[in-house]
Design an enzyme around this catalytic site. Structure first.
Site, short mmCIF file in Angstrom:
data_model
loop_
_atom_site.label_atom_id
_atom_site.label_comp_id
_atom_site.label_asym_id
_atom_site.label_seq_id
_atom_site.Cartn_x
_atom_site.Cartn_y
_atom_site.Cartn_z
N ARG A 185 -2.23 -6.78 14.00
CA ARG A 185 -2.68 -5.91 12.92
C ARG A 185 -3.39 -6.70 11.82
O ARG A 185 -4.38 -6.25 11.25
CB ARG A 185 -1.50 -5.11 12.36
CG ARG A 185 -1.23 -3.87 13.20
CD ARG A 185 0.24 -3.49 13.22
NE ARG A 185 0.70 -3.09 11.92
CZ ARG A 185 1.93 -3.38 11.45
NH1 ARG A 185 2.76 -4.09 12.17
NH2 ARG A 185 2.28 -2.95 10.28
N ARG B 31 10.64 -5.74 5.57
CA ARG B 31 10.33 -4.33 5.27
C ARG B 31 11.17 -3.36 6.10
O ARG B 31 11.38 -3.54 7.29
CB ARG B 31 8.85 -4.10 5.56
CG ARG B 31 8.46 -2.66 5.64
CD ARG B 31 7.01 -2.52 5.41
NE ARG B 31 6.25 -2.59 6.65
CZ ARG B 31 4.95 -2.33 6.70
NH1 ARG B 31 4.27 -2.08 5.59
NH2 ARG B 31 4.32 -2.39 7.85
N ARG C 190 -10.19 2.59 8.30
CA ARG C 190 -9.80 1.26 8.75
C ARG C 190 -11.00 0.49 9.28
O ARG C 190 -10.90 -0.69 9.57
CB ARG C 190 -8.82 1.34 9.93
CG ARG C 190 -7.39 1.72 9.64
CD ARG C 190 -6.60 0.59 9.08
NE ARG C 190 -5.33 0.30 9.71
CZ ARG C 190 -4.17 0.90 9.43
NH1 ARG C 190 -4.10 1.88 8.57
NH2 ARG C 190 -3.07 0.51 10.03
N LYS D 297 0.82 -1.21 0.00
CA LYS D 297 0.00 0.00 0.00
C LYS D 297 0.86 1.27 0.00
O LYS D 297 0.67 2.14 -0.84
CB LYS D 297 -0.82 0.01 1.29
CG LYS D 297 -2.27 0.19 1.11
CD LYS D 297 -3.06 -0.03 2.39
CE LYS D 297 -2.36 -0.41 3.64
NZ LYS D 297 -2.21 0.62 4.67
N ARG E 186 10.23 -0.78 11.14
CA ARG E 186 9.18 -0.14 11.92
C ARG E 186 9.05 -0.78 13.29
O ARG E 186 9.17 -1.99 13.43
CB ARG E 186 7.84 -0.24 11.18
CG ARG E 186 7.68 0.83 10.16
CD ARG E 186 6.46 0.64 9.32
NE ARG E 186 5.23 0.37 10.06
CZ ARG E 186 4.02 0.50 9.54
NH1 ARG E 186 3.89 0.90 8.29
NH2 ARG E 186 2.95 0.23 10.25
P1 AMP Z 1 -0.05 2.01 9.01
O1 AMP Z 1 1.26 2.68 8.70
O2 AMP Z 1 -1.15 2.44 8.09
O3 AMP Z 1 0.09 0.50 9.10
O4 AMP Z 1 -0.50 2.52 10.47
C1 AMP Z 1 0.31 2.28 11.60
C2 AMP Z 1 -0.51 2.33 12.87
O5 AMP Z 1 -1.11 3.63 13.02
C3 AMP Z 1 -1.68 1.36 12.92
O6 AMP Z 1 -1.29 0.05 13.34
C4 AMP Z 1 -2.59 2.06 13.94
O7 AMP Z 1 -2.09 1.90 15.26
C5 AMP Z 1 -2.42 3.52 13.57
N1 AMP Z 1 -3.39 3.92 12.52
C6 AMP Z 1 -3.12 4.34 11.24
N2 AMP Z 1 -4.24 4.63 10.56
C7 AMP Z 1 -5.27 4.39 11.42
C8 AMP Z 1 -6.68 4.49 11.30
N3 AMP Z 1 -7.28 4.88 10.17
N4 AMP Z 1 -7.43 4.15 12.39
C9 AMP Z 1 -6.87 3.77 13.56
N5 AMP Z 1 -5.54 3.64 13.72
C10 AMP Z 1 -4.73 3.95 12.67
#
Ligand code: AMP
Length: 222
Positions: free
Chosen positions: A166, A123, A86, A10, A155
Site C-alpha cells: 500500500r 493501529r 487514489r 487520515k 485491520r
Molecule cells: P483505506 O481504508 O482507505 O486504506 O482503503 C482500504 C483498501 O480499500 C485499499 O487498500 C484498497 O484496496 C481499497 N480502496 C479504498 N479506496 C480505494 C480507491 N479510491 N481506489 C481503489 N481502491 C480503494
C-alpha cells in the site's frame, strides 16, 4: 478531500472534521469494509484485493462514491472524502462527476514513512463505524468502540506485506495527486506530526484560510 499515506491519521482526522463541520464522512475504505462484512457481491469481490493491499478498479470505486454523494445528507451539507481519489484517473473522474464545481480543497496530511510504519503496527479500528484506536490509546472498555459499541480489531490489511504494497502504491499512484491538485490551486499541505488535536487545528486553519474566514476553534475530544 483528505490525502495521506496509510497511517498518516487520515481516518482519525476525517471523523473529527466531519463532527466539527457537521458533514458526512465519505470513506471508500470504510464503505468497502462494510460491504465485505455484510457479504454483498461488491464485498466478496473486494476482499481479496483489499487484503493484498492492491487497489480496486476505478469504475467500481467511482460508482460507489457517486451513489454515496448523491444521498440527501451529502447533497445538503457537502462531504469529507477520505480514500478517494487514489489515482489521477480517479481525480479526473471525480472532477467530471462534480462538474462544474469540483472539490473545494485537497488536504495532504504529511507524515514521514518511518512514523507511519510505527503507527500502522499499533493501529486498531472499529469494524462497524471505522473509528480509529491504537494499542496505546484503546477504547475505554475491552476493545468495544467508544462511539458505536462495535468490535475494535486490527485491520486485515495491516499485515507487513500488505502495508509495504500500500505504501508503494501510495508513492507511485497517489502521491502524484499532490502535484495534480497543486497545479489546479486546490491543494493545502499540512504537517501531520503531533497530537491529533494539533493536526486537526492545522487542518481547520487550512480550510478556513481557503474559505477566507476566521477559524472556528477545534473542539477537544470528549
Ligand atoms: P483505506 O481504508 O482507505 O486504506 O482503503 C482500504 C483498501 O480499500 C485499499 O487498500 C484498497 O484496496 C481499497 N480502496 C479504498 N479506496 C480505494 C480507491 N479510491 N481506489 C481503489 N481502491 C480503494
Amino acid at each position: 478531500m483528505v490525502l495521506g499515506k496509510q497511517g498518516a491519521g487520515k481516518g482519525t482526522q476525517c471523523v473529527r472534521l466531519s463532527h466539527h463541520y457537521v458533514v458526512p464522512h465519505v470513506s471508500t475504505g470504510d464503505m468497502l469494509r462494510a460491504a465485505v462484512k455484510s457479504g454483498t457481491p461488491l464485498g466478496a469481490k473486494a476482499k481479496e484485493t483489499m487484503d493484498r493491499g492492491e487497489l480496486l478498479g476505478d469504475d467500481i470505486i467511482m460508482e460507489m462514491v457517486a451513489q454515496r454523494i448523491a444521498e440527501p445528507d451529502a447533497r445538503a451539507r457537502g462531504f469529507i472524502l477520505d480514500g478517494c481519489p487514489r489515482t489521477t484517473h480517479q481525480a479526473e473522474m471525480l472532477a467530471q462527476l462534480l462538474a462544474p464545481i469540483d472539490i473545494d480543497l485537497a488536504i495532504d496530511i504529511d507524515v514521514p514513512t518511518r512514523q507511519v510504519l510505527r503507527r500502522l503496527a499499533d493501529r486498531r479500528v472499529c469494524m462497524d463505524c471505522g473509528a480509529n484506536y491504537s494499542t496505546s490509546a484503546p477504547p475505554k472498555v475491552n476493545w468495544t468502540c467508544d462511539v458505536c459499541g462495535g468490535e475494535v480489531v486490527q485491520r486485515q490489511d495491516d499485515t507487513e506485506a500488505a502495508i509495504e504494497r500500500r505504501l508503494d502504491l501510495y508513492e507511485h499512484q497517489t502521491a502524484p495527486l499532490i502535484d495534480w491538485y497543486e497545479a489546479r490551486g486546490q491543494m493545502a499541505r499540512v504537517n501531520g506530526v503531533g497530537t491529533a488535536d494539533a493536526v486537526l487545528a492545522r487542518i481547520i486553519r487550512a480550510i478556513e484560510e481557503r474559505r477566507g474566514g476566521r477559524p472556528k476553534a477545534a473542539r477537544r475530544r470528549r
